[in-house]
Design a protein around this motif. Structure first.
Motif, PDB file in Angstrom:
ATOM      1  N   SER A   1       0.919  -5.689   2.049  1.00 47.36           N
ATOM      2  CA  SER A   1      -0.442  -5.235   2.338  1.00 47.36           C
ATOM      3  C   SER A   1      -0.397  -3.786   2.813  1.00 47.36           C
ATOM      4  O   SER A   1       0.253  -2.976   2.191  1.00 47.36           O
ATOM      5  CB  SER A   1      -1.119  -6.158   3.345  1.00 47.36           C
ATOM      6  OG  SER A   1      -1.138  -7.482   2.866  1.00 47.36           O
ATOM      7  N   GLU A   2      -1.043  -3.487   3.925  1.00 48.68           N
ATOM      8  CA  GLU A   2      -1.034  -2.128   4.469  1.00 48.68           C
ATOM      9  C   GLU A   2      -0.192  -2.045   5.728  1.00 48.68           C
ATOM     10  O   GLU A   2      -0.362  -1.147   6.544  1.00 48.68           O
ATOM     11  CB  GLU A   2      -2.466  -1.675   4.746  1.00 48.68           C
ATOM     12  CG  GLU A   2      -3.313  -1.598   3.490  1.00 48.68           C
ATOM     13  CD  GLU A   2      -4.725  -1.122   3.761  1.00 48.68           C
ATOM     14  OE1 GLU A   2      -4.952  -0.403   4.748  1.00 48.68           O
ATOM     15  OE2 GLU A   2      -5.602  -1.491   2.971  1.00 48.68           O
TER      16      GLU A   2
ATOM     17  N   PHE B   1       0.864  -1.169   0.000  1.00 47.94           N
ATOM     18  CA  PHE B   1       0.000   0.000   0.000  1.00 47.94           C
ATOM     19  C   PHE B   1       0.908   1.229   0.000  1.00 47.94           C
ATOM     20  O   PHE B   1       1.976   1.225   0.619  1.00 47.94           O
ATOM     21  CB  PHE B   1      -0.892  -0.038   1.247  1.00 47.94           C
ATOM     22  CG  PHE B   1      -1.968   1.003   1.270  1.00 47.94           C
ATOM     23  CD1 PHE B   1      -3.005   0.953   0.353  1.00 47.94           C
ATOM     24  CD2 PHE B   1      -1.944   2.012   2.206  1.00 47.94           C
ATOM     25  CE1 PHE B   1      -3.999   1.907   0.375  1.00 47.94           C
ATOM     26  CE2 PHE B   1      -2.940   2.970   2.236  1.00 47.94           C
ATOM     27  CZ  PHE B   1      -3.970   2.916   1.314  1.00 47.94           C
TER      28      PHE B   1
END
Length: 180
Positions: A155-156, A90
């Motif tokens: 991912s984040e 992200f």
């Protein structure tokens, strides 16, 4: 970690693909380390914004040697490993995104691909009692009949650094197959 003892015997260290059930209210992934001819160590890990321990659950796995395996009905599965460091993330994580392309013997139609990290080279946490740092899974993109792009997936989650290659196991089979 739990030591998983394979039910079959192998001439070379197999690649392991593990899928956890959906038990528990928090996300988790299964991580693998210490693969040998007879077994490996596995555990469920959670991202660093959670509490670390995950509820007990059933984990299904496939252990298969690298190369092409032909099943009795003629269907084939190709398995390989690839050492990689490029990541997908992200934008707030602040990484430079990249991919590695992995070639494989061609298949007749767009294949089904499964991929899983086989090592814990970058892990600085102490899962499963604490969260996994850095949180990593595998990203797969641009699947063709003869190659696939892979990367470590952040991912984040921003905590932790990627300072070393991780080994990704990749299994490729023709899409839409059905058999026993």
């Amino acid at each position: 970690f739990v030591t998983l003892t394979y039910t079959n015997t192998y001439a070379t260290v197999p690649v392991v693909f593990a899928i956890a059930a959906s038990d528990g209210s928090q996300p988790c992934s299964v991580r693998i380390k210490n693969r040998t001819l007879t077994g490996c160590d596995i555990c469920q890990v959670e991202p660093d914004n959670l509490d670390g321990g995950h509820v007990a659950m059933t984990v299904h796995y496939l252990a298969i040697e690298t190369g092409t395996t032909v099943f009795p009905d003629g269907d084939k599965i190709y398995v390989t490993t690839h050492d990689t460091q490029p990541v997908q993330c992200f934008t707030s994580v602040g990484c430079t995104a990249g991919w590695d392309t992995v070639a494989f013997p061609g298949v007749g139609s767009t294949p089904a691909v499964i991929a899983q990290i086989q090592t814990m080279a970058n892990e600085t946490g102490t899962p499963p009692s604490t969260t996994s740092v850095p949180w990593l899974t595998v990203a797969v993109d641009n699947v063709t009949t003869s190659s696939v792009d892979v990367a470590l997936e952040r991912s984040e989650v921003a905590t932790g650094l990627i300072f070393s290659n991780e080994t990704i196991g990749i299994a490729v089979m023709e899409g839409g197959l059905s058999g026993t």
